[in-house]
Design a protein around this motif. Structure first.
Motif, PDB file in Angstrom:
ATOM      1  N   SER A 160      -4.330  -9.138  -0.125  1.00 11.82           N
ATOM      2  CA  SER A 160      -4.892  -9.956  -1.035  1.00 11.82           C
ATOM      3  C   SER A 160      -4.536 -10.119  -2.544  1.00 11.82           C
ATOM      4  CB  SER A 160      -5.702  -9.044  -1.387  1.00 11.82           C
ATOM      5  OG  SER A 160      -5.631  -7.311  -1.282  1.00 11.82           O
ATOM      6  N   SER A 161      -2.757  -9.709  -2.673  1.00 16.54           N
ATOM      7  CA  SER A 161      -1.752  -9.619  -3.401  1.00 16.54           C
ATOM      8  C   SER A 161      -1.854 -11.005  -4.179  1.00 16.54           C
ATOM      9  CB  SER A 161      -0.871  -8.916  -3.485  1.00 16.54           C
ATOM     10  OG  SER A 161      -1.130  -7.150  -4.008  1.00 16.54           O
ATOM     11  N   SER A 162      -1.384 -11.173  -5.103  1.00 17.10           N
ATOM     12  CA  SER A 162      -0.623 -13.019  -5.818  1.00 17.10           C
ATOM     13  C   SER A 162       0.546 -12.648  -5.852  1.00 17.10           C
ATOM     14  CB  SER A 162      -1.234 -13.041  -7.058  1.00 17.10           C
ATOM     15  OG  SER A 162      -0.533 -11.868  -7.989  1.00 17.10           O
ATOM     16  N   ASP A 169       5.326  -4.670  -8.474  1.00 13.06           N
ATOM     17  CA  ASP A 169       4.422  -5.583  -8.933  1.00 13.06           C
ATOM     18  C   ASP A 169       3.700  -4.841  -9.583  1.00 13.06           C
ATOM     19  OD1 ASP A 169       3.233  -4.641  -6.766  1.00 13.06           O
ATOM     20  OD2 ASP A 169       2.480  -7.276  -6.305  1.00 13.06           O
ATOM     21  N   ALA A 170       2.637  -5.381 -10.392  1.00 12.59           N
ATOM     22  CA  ALA A 170       1.843  -4.982 -11.045  1.00 12.59           C
ATOM     23  C   ALA A 170       0.393  -4.103 -10.008  1.00 12.59           C
ATOM     24  CB  ALA A 170       0.946  -5.935 -11.652  1.00 12.59           C
ATOM     25  N   ASN A 171       0.571  -4.436  -8.726  1.00 11.90           N
ATOM     26  CA  ASN A 171      -1.090  -3.653  -8.297  1.00 11.90           C
ATOM     27  C   ASN A 171       0.219  -2.659  -7.608  1.00 11.90           C
ATOM     28  OD1 ASN A 171      -2.166  -5.576  -8.858  1.00 11.90           O
ATOM     29  ND2 ASN A 171      -1.708  -7.128  -7.259  1.00 11.90           N
ATOM     30  N   CYS A 229       1.985  -2.515  -4.541  1.00 10.54           N
ATOM     31  CA  CYS A 229       1.720  -3.145  -3.338  1.00 10.54           C
ATOM     32  C   CYS A 229       2.904  -3.881  -3.092  1.00 10.54           C
ATOM     33  CB  CYS A 229       0.387  -4.267  -3.543  1.00 10.54           C
ATOM     34  SG  CYS A 229       0.562  -4.927  -1.889  1.00 10.54           S
ATOM     35  N   THR A 274       6.546  -2.674 -12.516  1.00 10.26           N
ATOM     36  CA  THR A 274       5.900  -1.038 -12.283  1.00 10.26           C
ATOM     37  C   THR A 274       6.688  -0.251 -12.118  1.00 10.26           C
ATOM     38  OG1 THR A 274       3.759  -2.136 -11.391  1.00 10.26           O
ATOM     39  CG2 THR A 274       4.209   0.529 -11.370  1.00 10.26           C
ATOM     40  N   CYS A 329       1.235  -1.289  -0.151  1.00 13.96           N
ATOM     41  CA  CYS A 329      -0.434  -0.156   0.041  1.00 13.96           C
ATOM     42  C   CYS A 329       0.699   1.596   0.101  1.00 13.96           C
ATOM     43  CB  CYS A 329      -1.242  -0.010   2.067  1.00 13.96           C
ATOM     44  SG  CYS A 329      -2.250  -1.227   1.347  1.00 13.96           S
ATOM     45  N   CYS A 354      -3.416  -4.346   1.282  1.00 11.84           N
ATOM     46  CA  CYS A 354      -2.883  -4.916   0.238  1.00 11.84           C
ATOM     47  C   CYS A 354      -1.891  -6.382  -0.584  1.00 11.84           C
ATOM     48  CB  CYS A 354      -1.703  -3.678  -0.399  1.00 11.84           C
ATOM     49  SG  CYS A 354      -1.452  -4.041  -1.802  1.00 11.84           S
TER      50      CYS A 354
END
Length: 560
Positions: A403-405, A458-460, A462, A425, A11, A400
């Motif tokens: 819930s992330s992969s 990462d792409a999120n 996070c 990212t 986050c 975050c």
């Protein structure tokens, strides 16, 4: 910078929240399990249960629990072991979000057994602490005065294979890094203990359960491992960049010292140095990760840090120099005492841990009292929960993160003279363990030889992950060789030689000591102090070969 990065950093927007965020609770979830129970909880700071793992009744929590991205729970379990003692586990499990056991690994016999903490790695492997029983015959042969077998230690990196099997892909054994000064006719003899802090005096505080290691952490930027020892009142750092063969020796790896100790703190008398014992029963040695205040410090739980009835969480600034740690031989490593201390809300006679959080707060688990609480930077308690029973450790994760992969570990490839990272990212490149200013693109063209790695978001937006180190070495005339001036002193010397150059900080070099006949009597890497006290009097030549620079040599007269 370490596994705690995967325990709390996420986050990113939260890191740049309003200026009063330090007075707030850090958002997210607390992971805990009562020792010898079969339930693991993930709760929020309101005490509401977010998720529960109900394990088989026989699969009881041993010591450590961790959550990895993708909702993967790692836990150690109590087991029926031939070796018996505090913190004994013998078994580790990997469990998915729904409670399905993905891996169940037992490592236990009459000569080895998993115990205390472990450290899941981002690559899917796991670092495990195991007792390593040394027979009474081998103990005596090593010049140890203890009468009986000794429970030494080893660290293994295990790669899960089948449902219950694993491959040991890397191993370090404490018994490979011992010395003694009682019998010159036996192995590992050194007349001076204090001049060899990289080795452990096999006769210091020797007992059957000699070290009783109980905490382990991994630093992906330095590729090093931190360890805590209950019975030695110390924290240690060793090199993980070695091969298993190098880990059994005294050379190799990024630091050039093989499996020898790179650093130790807490009990200087263990290597004959003067100074007070700074730790009194300790657990949970780990680094403070990047993006957290005081990043790079070593921190751990000091069970009797304040008094015999009050614990503390202590932080220290370590004397890091490249991949090594500065020391003046004959003296103790710095610092002599803690850099910063949190006096805990009470006392835990055993176990316990802490997690440093990105907003400057800290979560503390008092273990034996079942108290878990969060304090702000001023030490004010802003959240707490008391659990019935003993809670060896409690972890903290952002929403975050939970819930992330699972993030993809970045890979580095060389294209011409340019290093390229797999996509992410955001990027940050490092050279020899230090971030390179402005190197934030997917590619980087090195300006010098050394170990490079890249950190990728990462792409999120996070979770950060780190590549393995890439040893970049340009041969030929691609780069002009510079001249480096060294100060090698004193000359003559009575034994200890210092090597100093302000421009060498963080760089790598090979060092050779030649006797008058031209024979190499010492070869090492990145060594800033040379102990010649065991050599015969005479003239020696010290040769320094910096990476991509002209070699330097100087004659030294030894007069002991």
């Amino acid at each position: 910078m370490n596994r705690k990065l995967l325990l709390g950093i996420a986050c990113i927007a939260f890191l740049f929240a309003s200026s009063d965020s330090k007075a707030q609770q850090y958002p997210g979830y607390i992971l805990y399990s009562v020792q010898r129970s079969s339930t693991t909880y993930l709760i929020d700071t309101a005490g509401t249960t977010y998720h529960t793992w109900n394990h088989n009744s026989s699969d009881q929590t041993g010591y450590s629990i961790y959550l990895m991205p993708g909702g993967i729970l790692w836990r150690s379990l109590t087991n029926s072991n031939s070796l018996n003692g505090g913190g004994m586990t013998g078994r580790v499990q990997k469990v998915d979000w729904n409670g399905t056991v993905l891996w169940d690994f037992t490592y236990s016999s009459s000569t080895y057994c998993l115990h205390h903490d472990f450290c899941p790695l981002p690559n899917g492997n796991v670092l495990l602490i195991s007792y390593d029983v040394i027979s009474s015959t081998d103990v005596a042969a090593a010049g140890c005065t203890y009468n009986g077998s000794v429970w030494s230690e080893k660290i293994m990196e295990v790669q899960p294979t089948g449902a219950t099997t694993g491959n040991v892909v890397w191993e370090w054994r404490l018994w490979d890094h011992i010395l003694q000064n009682v019998d010159a006719n036996k192995p590992n003899y050194q007349s001076s203990i204090v001049n060899h802090p990289e080795l452990m005096n096999v006769n210091f505080s020797i007992s059957k359960d000699w070290f009783h290691m109980n905490g382990i952490d991994y630093n992906p930027v330095l590729d090093q491992i931190a360890l805590s020892s209950h019975n030695q009142d110390m924290w240690f750092i060793i090199d993980h960049s070695t091969t298993t063969s190098e880990a059994a020796s005294h050379s190799g790896g990024n630091a050039g010292k093989g499996g020898d100790f790179l650093y130790r703190y807490g009990n200087p008398s263990s290597y004959g140095a003067s100074g007070s014992t700074a730790l009194d029963v300790t657990h949970d040695a780990h680094w403070i990760p990047e993006f957290v205040p005081n990043a790079g410090r070593l921190v751990g739980f000091n069970n009797r840090g304040v008094s015999s009835s009050k614990s503390s969480v202590d932080q220290i600034d370590v004397p890091l120099n490249g991949y090594n740690y500065d020391i003046t031989l004959g003296s103790a490593y710095s610092p002599t005492t803690y850099t910063e201390r949190h006096a805990c809300n009470g006392y835990s006679s055993n176990m316990a841990n802490s997690v440093q959080l990105p907003n400057g707060n800290m979560q503390v688990c008092m273990a034996t009292s079942g108290l878990i609480y969060e304090v702000d930077p001023n030490g004010t308690t802003i959240w707490s929960k008391t659990v019935s029973g003993t809670v060896p450790q409690a972890q903290r994760y952002s929403e975050c993160y939970v819930s992330s992969s699972v993030p993809t570990i970045p890979q580095i490839t060389l294209n011409g003279a340019t290093l390229s990272s797999t996509s992410g990212t955001a990027y940050q490149w490092y050279l020899n363990g230090q971030p390179i200013n402005g190197a934030t693109n997917q590619t980087y063209t090195p300006a010098e030889n050394g170990i490079y790695l890249v950190r990728v978001l990462d792409a999120n937006g996070c979770i950060y992950s780190y590549s393995t180190g890439y040893n970049f070495l340009v041969t030929g005339l691609d780069m002009p060789e510079e001249t480096v001036n060294f100060n090698i002193y004193p000359n003559p010397t009575t034994g200890l030689v210092h090597i100093k150059d302000a421009g060498m900080t963080g760089k790598r070099f090979d060092l050779y000591v030649m006797d008058a006949a031209g024979r190499t009597v010492l070869q090492n890497k990145n060594l800033y102090q040379v102990d010649m006290s065991e050599y015969e009097n005479g003239v020696y030549t010290i040769i320094i070969r910096p990476e991509h620079a002209q070699p330097v040599q100087q004659r030294i007269v030894l007069t002991r």
